[in-house]
Each structure stands twice: as structure tokens, then as C-alpha cells.
Write an enzyme that holds these catalytic residues in place. Structure first.
Site, PDB file in Angstrom:
ATOM      1  NE  ARG A   1      -2.289  -2.324   3.235  1.00  0.00           N
ATOM      2  CZ  ARG A   1      -2.719  -2.646   4.443  1.00  0.00           C
ATOM      3  NH1 ARG A   1      -3.519  -1.854   5.122  1.00  0.00           N
ATOM      4  NH2 ARG A   1      -2.318  -3.776   4.999  1.00  0.00           N
ATOM      5  N   GLY A   2       2.139   1.106   0.302  1.00  0.00           N
ATOM      6  CA  GLY A   2       3.013   2.251   0.571  1.00  0.00           C
ATOM      7  C   GLY A   2       3.169   3.262  -0.551  1.00  0.00           C
TER       8      GLY A   2
ATOM      9  CD  GLU B   1       8.150  -0.861  -2.914  1.00  0.00           C
ATOM     10  OE1 GLU B   1       6.989  -0.410  -2.780  1.00  0.00           O
ATOM     11  OE2 GLU B   1       8.507  -1.938  -2.423  1.00  0.00           O
TER      12      GLU B   1
ATOM     13  CG  ASP C   1      14.852  -1.951   4.032  1.00  0.00           C
ATOM     14  OD1 ASP C   1      15.672  -1.113   4.412  1.00  0.00           O
ATOM     15  OD2 ASP C   1      14.450  -2.874   4.763  1.00  0.00           O
TER      16      ASP C   1
ATOM     17  CG  PHE D   1      11.120   2.027  10.524  1.00  0.00           C
ATOM     18  CD1 PHE D   1      11.265   0.824   9.837  1.00  0.00           C
ATOM     19  CD2 PHE D   1       9.836   2.526  10.728  1.00  0.00           C
ATOM     20  CE1 PHE D   1      10.163   0.137   9.373  1.00  0.00           C
ATOM     21  CE2 PHE D   1       8.719   1.842  10.264  1.00  0.00           C
ATOM     22  CZ  PHE D   1       8.877   0.648   9.587  1.00  0.00           C
ATOM     23  CB  VAL D   2      11.295   6.906   6.901  1.00  0.00           C
ATOM     24  CG1 VAL D   2      12.722   7.392   7.144  1.00  0.00           C
ATOM     25  CG2 VAL D   2      11.249   5.970   5.701  1.00  0.00           C
TER      26      VAL D   2
ATOM     27  CG  ASP E   1       2.815   0.878   7.217  1.00  0.00           C
ATOM     28  OD1 ASP E   1       3.485   0.670   6.191  1.00  0.00           O
ATOM     29  OD2 ASP E   1       2.553  -0.012   8.045  1.00  0.00           O
TER      30      ASP E   1
ATOM     31  NE  ARG F   1      -0.580   2.211   5.105  1.00  0.00           N
ATOM     32  CZ  ARG F   1       0.349   1.382   4.644  1.00  0.00           C
ATOM     33  NH1 ARG F   1       1.302   1.835   3.851  1.00  0.00           N
ATOM     34  NH2 ARG F   1       0.350   0.117   4.988  1.00  0.00           N
TER      35      ARG F   1
END
Ligand code: IMP
Ligand code: MG
Length: 182
Positions: A45-46, A101, A105, A154-155, A161, A167
Site C-alpha cells: 500500500r506504501g 515503490e 530496503d 525507519f521512516v 507506515d 501513512r
């Protein structure tokens, strides 16, 4: 998982994101200048905020489709096994395709999804990620375009999310735990 309190520190402003997307759109447009139709495939969903802003900067005939692959689940650790949960609705055989995307990572997700889409025989397949964490890479994968290289943090925000939260932030922020264990 017990909830740990955290704060979010802004890393990339909404303004910087918008400016970068204008540049990216120009490059994509030049690359696909002669296309009869570009299928823009968002990874759920990002990527939903990024794809919405990106397609509105593209002056090309565009179709939008979505695909959902497994990645983090609800934790902060990436999984090496990638599965397709939701497939495309449309056909991409012989079409120009751009996969969108949120973050690269370890590289497993986009590398697996690209291999999967290649089996559908698109005419041209390109990929773009808004964010790239090169320090975390486990497989040799390079997107055709990336918005920003970021450090191993971590963002959240701009579609991205932490356990399904944050989000809706208009900027990219870094998660900082504020309890004693931080
Ligand atoms: P990869 O397969 O390790 O490249 O993982 C990519 C996916 O992991 C992305 O699509 C994100 O959903 C998720 N991810 C990676 N880094 C972060 C982060 O910092 N915050 C939230 N999600 C992340
Ligand atoms: Mg993802």
C-alpha cells in the site's frame, strides 16, 4: 507487540518531495516519450500517495494498476520471502510498464516483483522508488529512478507506515522511540 511511544522527526519536507517528483516525471517522460500507453503499476500500500502525485506530473497516456506483495507485515523487519497477494487487473504483455515503490530496503520486494512482471512479457519494464536505503541492500537491485537516498533509519509518512500508522503525514519523517529502551 506492546506499543512503544515514539516521536516523528521530519526528514524530507512535502515541498522537497514535490520538487523532486517534478524532476523525476521529466526524466520518465523523456524515457517513454514515444509510448502509446504507459501502465503505471503501484505496489500497495506504501506507494499510493507517491503514485498519485507522480502520475499527475506525467504528460503521457497513462493507465494505473496495482499489485500487492508481502513485505514487512506489521513489524520493522523485512522478510526475505516475497509473495504476490493481489495481482494486476489489466494485461501488460507488449506494454510499457513503470513499477512504483515507496522504499527499496533489502531490495527483495522490487527485485522479486520485477522478475514476476517480466514473466508477463512487457515491452519495456522500468522501476522507480521514492526512497532508497542502499546501506540495507541484500540483493543486487537498482531501480531506474530513485527520489532520495536515505540513511538506515525507519521512516513513515507520505504513504509509508509503521504498523499501519502515519501513512497520512504529508512529509517523510524518521521514527524515534521515546521510552527508556530507545
Ligand atoms: P525490501 O524488500 O526489503 O526492499 O522492502 C521494501 C518494503 O519494506 C517497502 O516497500 C516498505 O513497505 C518496507 N519498508 C522498508 N523500509 C521501511 C521503512 O523505513 N518504513 C516503513 N516501511 C519500510
Ligand atoms: Mg511496501
Amino acid at each position: 507487540m506492546p506499543h512503544r511511544p515514539y516521536a516523528i522527526d521530519e526528514m524530507i519536507s512535502a515541498k522537497s518531495i514535490a520538487a523532486r517528483i517534478e524532476d523525476l516525471a521529466r526524466d520518465i517522460q523523456a524515457d517513454f516519450a514515444n509510448t502509446d500507453k504507459l501502465v503505471v503499476v503501484g505496489l500497495l500500500r506504501g506507494s499510493f500517495v507517491f503514485i498519485a502525485d507522480l502520475v499527475r506530473e506525467l504528460d503521457l497516456p497513462v493507465e494505473v494498476d496495482f499489485l500487492e506483495a508481502s513485505s514487512y507485515g506489521d513489524a520493522m523487519e523485512s522478510s526475505r520471502e516475497v509473495r504476490i497477494f493481489k495481482d494486476l487487473r489489466g494485461q501488460i504483455e507488449g506494454r510499457d510498464v513503470l513499477v512504483v515503490e515507496d522504499i527499496i530496503d533489502t531490495g527483495h520486494t522490487l527485485s522479486h516483483v520485477s522478475d514476476y512482471l517480466q514473466t508477463k512479457h512487457p515491452a519495456r519494464l522500468r522501476s522507480i522508488a521514492l526512497l532508497d536505503k542502499p546501506a540495507r541492500r541484500e540483493v543486487d537491485f537498482k531501480a531506474d529512478w530513485t527520489g532520495f537516498e536515505i540513511p538506515d533509519e525507519f521512516v513513515v509518512g507520505y504513504g509509508i507506515d509503521f504498523a499501519q500508522r502515519n501513512r497520512n503525514l504529508p512529509f517523510i519523517g524518521k521514527v524515534r522511540f521515546t521510552d527508556d529502551a530507545a
